[in-house]
Design a protein around this motif. Structure first.
Motif, mmCIF file in Angstrom:
data_model
loop_
_atom_site.group_PDB
_atom_site.id
_atom_site.type_symbol
_atom_site.label_atom_id
_atom_site.label_comp_id
_atom_site.label_asym_id
_atom_site.label_seq_id
_atom_site.Cartn_x
_atom_site.Cartn_y
_atom_site.Cartn_z
ATOM 1 N N TYR A 112 13.122 1.914 -0.177
ATOM 2 C CA TYR A 112 12.922 2.226 -1.594
ATOM 3 C C TYR A 112 12.774 0.953 -2.423
ATOM 4 O O TYR A 112 11.870 0.835 -3.245
ATOM 5 N N ARG A 169 9.522 -0.134 -4.602
ATOM 6 C CA ARG A 169 9.682 -0.093 -6.052
ATOM 7 C C ARG A 169 9.469 -1.454 -6.721
ATOM 8 O O ARG A 169 9.090 -1.515 -7.883
ATOM 9 N N VAL A 182 12.506 9.440 0.895
ATOM 10 C CA VAL A 182 12.801 8.429 -0.124
ATOM 11 C C VAL A 182 11.595 7.506 -0.334
ATOM 12 O O VAL A 182 11.291 7.111 -1.466
ATOM 13 N N THR A 183 10.905 7.193 0.721
ATOM 14 C CA THR A 183 9.702 6.366 0.608
ATOM 15 C C THR A 183 8.660 7.061 -0.256
ATOM 16 O O THR A 183 7.962 6.410 -1.041
ATOM 17 N N ALA A 212 9.479 6.583 -3.973
ATOM 18 C CA ALA A 212 9.114 5.233 -4.404
ATOM 19 C C ALA A 212 7.601 5.084 -4.518
ATOM 20 O O ALA A 212 7.101 4.475 -5.483
#
Length: 142
Positions: free
Chosen positions: A35, A39, A91-92, A95
């Motif tokens: 992440y 980000r 989660v990727t 982001a």
């Protein structure tokens, strides 16, 4: 201007310490690293959005700044849902959704800002390139 990469590494290490205190699972740290490293690339788009928002608030065009923040938020939700639910990136995907939406929003509103400022300031970039004022040239001779 050079970017001090050690500052980013220190920030990341501090977050890793905080996350590792809360969760001692290796998988959490792996997700956090994924992440964080995605980000960090969206910072250009987000900072551009903040600058343009401040510009339009200063010009008393708050509808434009509100539209931009709304567009960013809605595209962020759409892209994040697409990456998470359709492409199964977890989660990727969140982001990446933020990265794509911030880049898209900043690109669109940078172009819009250019044309708005062109109307306000009357910028003629291409009109005056290569033109010579004949009156000024005749004054130089005589």
């Amino acid at each position: 201007m050079t970017v001090d990469k050690s500052a980013f590494i220190r920030i990341k290490n501090r977050f890793v310490e905080m996350v590792s205190l809360a969760h001692k699972k290796v998988s959490t740290l792996v997700l956090f690293n994924d992440y964080f490293y995605i980000r960090i690339y969206s910072s250009f788009g987000e900072l551009t959005i903040y600058v343009i928002t401040g510009l339009f608030i200063g010009l008393q065009k708050t509808k434009t700044s509100s539209l931009m923040i709304g567009f960013f938020s809605i595209t962020n939700i759409i892209f994040s849902l697409f990456f998470v639910l359709y492409l199964k990136l977890n989660v990727t995907g969140v982001a990446l959704g933020t990265l794509v939406s911030s880049t898209l929003t900043s690109f669109i509103f940078l172009i819009y800002t250019f044309f708005e400022l062109k109307k306000l300031i009357n910028i003629n970039l291409f009109k005056n390139i290569g033109s010579v004022n004949v009156d000024d040239a005749s004054e130089l001779k005589g």
